[in-house]
Design an enzyme around this catalytic site. Sequence first.
Site, PDB file in Angstrom:
ATOM      1  N   THR A  40       0.835  -1.208   0.000  1.00 50.31           N
ATOM      2  CA  THR A  40       0.000   0.000   0.000  1.00 50.31           C
ATOM      3  C   THR A  40       0.864   1.250   0.000  1.00 50.31           C
ATOM      4  O   THR A  40       0.561   2.234  -0.692  1.00 50.31           O
ATOM      5  CB  THR A  40      -0.931   0.003   1.226  1.00 50.31           C
ATOM      6  OG1 THR A  40      -1.772  -1.143   1.184  1.00 50.31           O
ATOM      7  CG2 THR A  40      -1.785   1.259   1.264  1.00 50.31           C
ATOM      8  N   HIS A  43       2.019   1.862  -3.439  1.00 48.11           N
ATOM      9  CA  HIS A  43       0.953   2.495  -4.234  1.00 48.11           C
ATOM     10  C   HIS A  43       0.906   3.998  -3.964  1.00 48.11           C
ATOM     11  O   HIS A  43       0.767   4.807  -4.893  1.00 48.11           O
ATOM     12  CB  HIS A  43      -0.405   1.876  -3.896  1.00 48.11           C
ATOM     13  CG  HIS A  43      -0.625   0.520  -4.485  1.00 48.11           C
ATOM     14  ND1 HIS A  43      -0.748   0.313  -5.846  1.00 48.11           N
ATOM     15  CD2 HIS A  43      -0.752  -0.701  -3.912  1.00 48.11           C
ATOM     16  CE1 HIS A  43      -0.943  -0.975  -6.075  1.00 48.11           C
ATOM     17  NE2 HIS A  43      -0.938  -1.611  -4.917  1.00 48.11           N
TER      18      HIS A  43
END
Length: 341
Positions: A40, A43
């Site tokens: 994450t 990202h």
Amino acid sequence: MKALSKLKAEEGIWMTDVPVPELGHNDLLIKIRKTAICGTDVHIYNWDEWSQKTIPVPMVVGHEYVGEVVGIGQEVKGFKIGDRVSGEGHITCGHCRNCRGGRTHLCRNTIGVGVNRPGCFAEYLVIPAFNAFKIPDNISDDLAAIFDPFGNAVHTALSFDLVGEDVLVSGAGPIGIMAAAVAKHVGARNVVITDVNEYRLELARKMGITRAVNVAKENLNDVMAELGMTEGFDVGLEMSGAPPAFRTMLDTMNHGGRIAMLGIPPSDMSIDWTKVIFKGLFIKGIYGREMFETWYKMAALIQSGLDLSPIITHRFSIDDFQKGFDAMRSGQSGKVILSWD
């Protein structure tokens, strides 16, 4: 205090100074020792479509950590100064039907640490005491720092009875590898993991998986024959989000097979639904960790001999955080630890 923040709506993460977070009546103030970089966080670094829609800028990021309690809110019970803790990264509302029914991992109002509120890539973190988990003395800081993703792996793997079963794991990222290791540890018969990244498949082999298969070079049906499998996989753990991998899983599942899905496929993924229907497959979506049953299982698995150490491949000082993100973005790493000491 020093912190890693998403300061601009563009690629990158930056070191900055931010105020120490304020301690609320029901909170703990945690001095961070070690953090780990999650997919994450990559990202968010890359500033992809999901991040652009989700992350307010500026935002202190990160949600995988271990630290020491240095401040306790006046309403908090059960913790003391000096306790070593990690914590659940999903902050739940406490008043929706699922929360009140004891299914807090299904809270429809979940807020993410390091996503919707300031995260742990900082010298100090404040979280509700409810979310903190005391780390047993015989579990290292490095392992405690990856409890969040390990929890995803445990929640996924232990969704179904695995003893004596043949298990297929699609996707050899760190969570997929840990899920495969859990399956083997608790008594699965054959555990096969698939990917096209040879570096990560080699990590899986170091974790004692039955077979790590590069599907760009090997045929999964040939591997099944080699293992003496004649009826297909009993349990599937889909960790990749890759449509071809999920379709292969559907092809190779036994009738009545059970699939837990943690990987996030594209919204337009198409599959042959007749295989789901006529095979009588059960598909379960997985989000986060069960609070806090998964956390107790994580600690017990490590204390009973599950060795996760091979999955941690890189360690850096926080001042070298860019090297850590470069390693994660390269695909040639397992878990990357950043030390704040």
